[in-house]
Design an enzyme around this catalytic site. Structure first.
Site, PDB file in Angstrom:
ATOM      1  N   LYS A 201       0.852  -1.185   0.000  1.00 15.76           N
ATOM      2  CA  LYS A 201       0.000   0.000   0.000  1.00 15.76           C
ATOM      3  C   LYS A 201       0.889   1.236   0.000  1.00 15.76           C
ATOM      4  CE  LYS A 201      -3.579   2.420   2.544  1.00 15.76           C
ATOM      5  NZ  LYS A 201      -4.611   2.331   3.587  1.00 15.76           N
ATOM      6  N   LYS A 255      -2.191  -1.451  -3.803  1.00 16.56           N
ATOM      7  CA  LYS A 255      -3.075  -0.291  -3.697  1.00 16.56           C
ATOM      8  C   LYS A 255      -2.257   0.996  -3.745  1.00 16.56           C
ATOM      9  CE  LYS A 255      -6.109   1.842  -0.368  1.00 16.56           C
ATOM     10  NZ  LYS A 255      -6.573   1.828   0.990  1.00 16.56           N
TER      11      LYS A 255
HETATM   12  C1  PBG Z   1      -7.063   3.667   5.562  1.00 14.49           C
HETATM   13  C2  PBG Z   1      -7.583   3.355   4.200  1.00 14.49           C
HETATM   14  C3  PBG Z   1      -7.482   4.229   3.137  1.00 14.49           C
HETATM   15  C4  PBG Z   1      -8.122   3.609   2.066  1.00 14.49           C
HETATM   16  C5  PBG Z   1      -8.594   2.372   2.503  1.00 14.49           C
HETATM   17  N1  PBG Z   1      -8.239   2.223   3.831  1.00 14.49           N
HETATM   18  C6  PBG Z   1      -6.919   5.592   3.049  1.00 14.49           C
HETATM   19  C7  PBG Z   1      -5.627   5.913   3.661  1.00 14.49           C
HETATM   20  O1  PBG Z   1      -4.741   5.076   3.801  1.00 14.49           O
HETATM   21  O2  PBG Z   1      -5.496   7.073   4.042  1.00 14.49           O
HETATM   22  C8  PBG Z   1      -8.242   4.245   0.721  1.00 14.49           C
HETATM   23  C9  PBG Z   1      -9.289   3.736  -0.187  1.00 14.49           C
HETATM   24  C10 PBG Z   1      -9.606   4.648  -1.299  1.00 14.49           C
HETATM   25  O3  PBG Z   1      -8.961   5.691  -1.502  1.00 14.49           O
HETATM   26  O4  PBG Z   1     -10.552   4.314  -2.030  1.00 14.49           O
HETATM   27  N2  PBG Z   1      -6.864   2.657   6.414  1.00 14.49           N
END
Ligand code: PBG
Length: 336
Positions: A201, A255
């Site tokens: 991520k 991601k």
């Molecule tokens: C946070 C989380 C995020 C997303 C999913 N879980 C955002 C972040 O890390 O700030 C993003 C999903 C999206 O942008 O559609 N735990």
């Protein structure tokens, strides 16, 4: 693998593209309804509310969500993933609500498993919806703490497994969380609970609209670069995936999605494990924005963006387009 290079006129690539039937027959990869995970936003308030930066996406109360999940199941969508909205005033430093057995997520898991048992329910494990800072972990002196956060995340994982979640989705990027969760789940008898690790991520600007949706934008100060990955790295993604698999992840995720398809391909080639990608909020907003302007064909844009994930080796995609894509697939295939 290849013989001599294709030479004209023995080889004319246009032969296989001449008719629709030939094109369908020679297509290597396809996107199907079984490849969809639908991320949904839930709220304590009754009814539904719009999210300005995500046109067409709403937050729903548990009650308002259920008929939508039923419809998704009827269309053949195999899984939904729950993300709770927490008002800034309900956020705390210690984040206890995250593992409360009757919190919004756990109540919604039970309600879905009760009303639509065939739908797989995935969760999010991270503290950002509960934290006054909007960070994914507990903080002290401006630092996001790793091991203390993992203790909290394990409690969160157990409460969601207890509520009946099928797939746990740790999105926090703390070190060591998969192993700790797996051991705790086994110790508590949750042998069948799957973990889809957000292994690779990235610290991405494409999460902006999501943070609006869960109420984190207003509280988040700074960035998440001390735990989410540097967008310049891919070798590190492979090391993270290897680590998470060793610790007990059943599937892994990359991601964001579209800007990181090279990472998806490397992960699939290297490990051959169930590999997922998240077409995140910013990707969705970008596509929807262009579609709304009339600059992109909505249906074809959606379909081509999702096909790209399959071509890159993904087994499935978390996408806000899930119900729309399922409806499109039903229409073009005749059956869902
Ligand atoms: C946070 C989380 C995020 C997303 C999913 N879980 C955002 C972040 O890390 O700030 C993003 C999903 C999206 O942008 O559609 N735990």
């Amino acid at each position: 693998m290849h013989l001599t290079p294709a030479s004209y006129p023995a080889t004319r690539f246009r032969r296989n593209r001449r008719t629709d039937a030939l094109r369908r027959l020679t297509q290597e990869t396809a996107f199907g309804v079984n490849d969809l995970i639908w991320p949904v936003f839930i709220q304590d308030d009754a009814g539904s509310s719009d999210i300005a930066s995500m046109p067409g996406v709403q937050r729903h109360s548990t009650e308002a969500l259920l008929p939508r999940v039923e419809e998704a199941a009827r269309l053949g969508v195999p899984a939904v993933c729950l993300f709770p909205y927490t008002a800034p005033s309900a956020r705390t430093e210690t984040c206890e609500m995250a593992w409360h057995p009757d919190n919004l997520v756990n109540r919604t898991i039970r309600a879905i498993k009760d009303a639509v048992p065939e739908m797989a329910v995935m969760t999010d494990i991270a503290l950002d919806p509960f934290n006054i800072h909007g960070q994914d972990g507990l903080m002290r002196d401006g630092i996001v703490l790793n091991d203390e956060t993992v203790d909290a995340l394990v409690k969160m994982a157990l409460s969601q497994a207890e509520a009946g979640a099928d797939i746990l989705g740790p999105s926090d990027m703390m070190d060591g969380r998969i192993g700790r969760m797996r051991m705790a789940l086994e110790a508590e008898g949750h042998h069948g609970t799957s973990i889809m690790s957000y292994s690779a991520k990235y610290a991405s600007v494409f999460y902006g609209p999501f943070r609006d949706a869960v109420g984190a934008s207003a509280v988040l100060k700074g960035d998440k670069k001390t735990y989410q990955m540097n967008p310049g790295n891919t070798d590190e993604a492979l090391r993270l995936v290897a680590r998470d698999l060793t610790e007990g992840a059943d599937s892994v995720m990359v991601k964001p999605g579209m800007p990181y398809l090279d990472v998806c391909r490397r992960v699939k080639d290297e490990f051959g494990v169930p590999t997922f990608a998240y077409q995140v909020s910013g990707e969705y907003a970008m596509l929807k924005g262009a579609m709304a302007q009339g600059w992109l064909d909505p249906t074809k844009g959606m379909a081509e963006s999702l096909l790209a994930f399959k071509r890159a080796g993904c087994d499935g995609v978390l996408t806000y387009f899930a119900p729309e894509m399922a409806r499109h697939l039903r229409d073009v295939n005749g059956t869902a």
